[in-house]
Write a protein that holds these residues in place. Structure first.
Motif, mmCIF file in Angstrom:
data_model
loop_
_atom_site.group_PDB
_atom_site.id
_atom_site.type_symbol
_atom_site.label_atom_id
_atom_site.label_comp_id
_atom_site.label_asym_id
_atom_site.label_seq_id
_atom_site.Cartn_x
_atom_site.Cartn_y
_atom_site.Cartn_z
ATOM 1 N N UNK A 65 -9.973 4.440 -0.092
ATOM 2 C CA UNK A 65 -8.681 3.320 0.727
ATOM 3 C C UNK A 65 -7.876 3.189 -0.673
ATOM 4 N N UNK A 66 -8.051 3.192 -2.158
ATOM 5 C CA UNK A 66 -7.081 3.093 -2.776
ATOM 6 C C UNK A 66 -6.640 4.573 -2.720
ATOM 7 N N UNK A 67 -7.128 5.716 -3.477
ATOM 8 C CA UNK A 67 -6.692 6.854 -3.416
ATOM 9 C C UNK A 67 -5.273 7.454 -2.454
ATOM 10 N N UNK B 171 -1.414 6.825 -7.888
ATOM 11 C CA UNK B 171 -2.060 8.232 -7.244
ATOM 12 C C UNK B 171 -2.544 7.914 -8.659
ATOM 13 N N UNK B 172 -2.810 6.551 -9.185
ATOM 14 C CA UNK B 172 -4.094 6.761 -10.266
ATOM 15 C C UNK B 172 -5.115 7.080 -9.733
ATOM 16 N N UNK B 173 -5.860 7.810 -10.189
ATOM 17 C CA UNK B 173 -7.513 8.558 -9.613
ATOM 18 C C UNK B 173 -7.811 7.335 -9.631
ATOM 19 N N UNK B 174 -9.351 7.617 -9.630
ATOM 20 C CA UNK B 174 -10.711 6.350 -9.845
ATOM 21 C C UNK B 174 -10.925 6.591 -10.846
ATOM 22 N N UNK B 175 -12.291 5.436 -11.336
ATOM 23 C CA UNK B 175 -12.093 5.931 -12.682
ATOM 24 C C UNK B 175 -13.359 6.682 -13.064
ATOM 25 N N UNK B 176 -13.695 6.630 -12.365
ATOM 26 C CA UNK B 176 -15.128 8.586 -12.504
ATOM 27 C C UNK B 176 -16.355 7.292 -13.181
#
Length: 479
Positions: free
Chosen positions: A111-113, A117-122
């Motif tokens: 949903x955040x995607x 534009x900040x990507x997931x934390x990984x």
């Protein structure tokens, strides 16, 4: 010392009273640890000579209590935090709870995607118990508290030296009198330690208790690893505490699944911000440390608070230091640091609130009331945050989070997600209090600041561009 009483109950009572003067409310825990390690606590009451090895271990245990390394006794903090964390129950998570929580975190990332534009934390998605949260975050709390703990310990040592003087018996702790069969310890049980040094050790234990109390209490309140707005993990990860989420959801009109997804959105948004804005974590920690190091200790107030305290009772000393022992007046430098810290915390909370709400709007029917509930909860604070204030003299509360959220909403409306997220490109471009007062004027002020910086960079380039290249540099023809 008197002979060992024959009545077991009387023996235990006298033993408990004797040790309570040293360990306070932790006496039962210490006795249990002694027995678990094969020690005979009854040896303290006299009677048959105890084994010398047993006495050596007992002395080491007492010395650890009063001579912890560093401004915060990590062993004391850890033990107390674990006790507080489980005081109201800390059931182990079953497979269904863990799967539900980790799935919620994965859905939140999707949903955040769509909204940033900040990507997931990984990092991994995890479901933790309260005890697991304590284990993972306690080192960060200790680092935050260390600067002021060191200042208080030094001030406490000064006060005690003025009150009690020097000498191994100054603190009134057991000394000189040897136990039957015990090895010789110069100056008594704690090795003839200088009273000031002992007070630093005791201050370290006291702050360990304070940190443990705060961390343990927080473990019963937080939903994840980022609720307080300061990053507490060394490695990227998203975390949920299902037990606490369920307690919060109980009584709300929103279904548990919606509540869990909403707090998962906030956790994942925090993680993205802290991981992909590389300077933010260091910026927040530096402000907390800068503020804490500037705290002045009111020696008169400190002396008044500890004047009648039994110095051999750490719990009594902890109670005395729970009040306001910091200077009542902030220095101008502290006021400036405090303002910057509160603004930074408000910006973090405002961005997370705005991004999470935007992501939830299309999926969660109760997203609007849930956002308001979280806002109120965050604004009110809790017992742990008040405890933290007593530790470092400030509360980690984003007082202007609504204003910050309004700023990010304005940027989103006028420039889209890119304009909203561009705030985090550089610490020098971070909005200040005037921008929270006037969100609509932020863009003009930022543009003017960027133009001014460009002019400075151009002037520097013109100056240094005319200088000859260093010998051996790539631009040097001779190289």
């Amino acid at each position: 010392m008197s002979d060992l009483p024959e009545d077991p109950q009387e023996r235990d009572r006298r033993l408990h009273e004797a040790l309570r003067g040293i360990f306070g409310d932790r006496t039962d825990e210490v006795l249990a640890q002694m027995r678990a390690q094969g020690l005979d606590p009854a040896a303290l009451m006299g009677g048959a000579p105890p084994d010398p090895g047993t006495m050596q271990r007992l002395m080491a245990q007492l010395q650890r209590m009063f001579t912890g390394e560093g401004p915060v006794n990590t062993e004391v903090a850890h033990d107390l935090a674990r006790q507080v964390a489980v005081a109201e129950g800390d059931p182990s998570l079953n497979g269904a709870q863990a799967r539900s929580a980790t799935e919620a975190l994965k859905v939140a990332e999707l949903w955040l995607d769509a909204v940033t534009d900040l990507p997931p934390s990984g990092g991994p998605a995890r479901a933790w118990s309260r005890s697991e949260w304590v284990e993972a975050t306690l080192p960060a709390w200790q680092r935050l508290v260390a600067p002021v703990a060191a200042s208080v310990a030094d001030a406490l040592a000064t006060v005690m030296r003025d009150q009690l003087g020097d000498g191994p018996d100054a603190l009134g702790l057991p000394g000189g009198e040897s136990f039957p069969g015990a090895p010789a310890f110069p100056g008594g049980m704690l090795g003839g330690m200088d009273p000031a040094a002992m007070m630093r050790g005791l201050g370290s234990a006291v702050f360990g208790m304070q940190v443990g109390q705060a961390a343990g209490t927080l473990s019963r309140e937080v939903f994840g690893s980022t609720d307080v707005g300061v990053p507490l993990l060394d490695e990227p990860a998203t975390v949920l505490l299902p037990t606490n989420v369920a307690a919060f959801a109980d009584g709300l009109d929103s279904p548990y699944e919606e509540v869990q997804l909403y707090v998962a959105l906030r956790e994942a948004a925090h993680a993205r911000l802290f991981v992909h804005v590389p300077w933010l974590k260091a910026h927040l920690h530096a402000l907390v440390e800068q503020y804490a190091r500037g705290i002045t200790i009111d020696l008169d107030a400190l002396e008044a608070q500890v004047r009648d305290v039994d110095m051999s009772d750490p719990e009594a000393l902890r109670g005395a230091l729970s009040g306001d022992v910091f200077g009542l007046q902030h220095t101008p430098e502290q006021e400036s640091t405090l303002l910057r810290l509160e603004t930074a915390l408000a910006l973090v909370e405002g961005w997370v609130s705005e991004v999470a709400a935007t992501a939830a709007l299309a999926h969660l029917p109760h997203s609007v009331p849930l956002r308001e509930m979280i806002r109120r909860r965050r604004a009110a604070g809790g017992p742990a945050e008040h405890t933290f204030r007593s530790l470092v003299g400030l509360e980690l509360r984003p007082r202007r989070s609504r204003d910050a959220a309004a700023l990010f909403a304005h940027l989103l409306a006028t420039g889209g997600p890119a304009a909203r997220d561009a705030v985090w490109e550089h610490p020098d471009l971070l909005p200040g209090t005037e921008d929270l007062d006037d969100p609509t004027g932020y863009e003009a002020r930022r543009t003017a600041q960027a133009d001014e910086q460009s002019d400075v960079d151009a002037a520097l380039a013109q100056i240094f561009g005319d200088l000859p290249d260093e010998p051996g540099s790539p631009a040097d023809p001779a190289s």
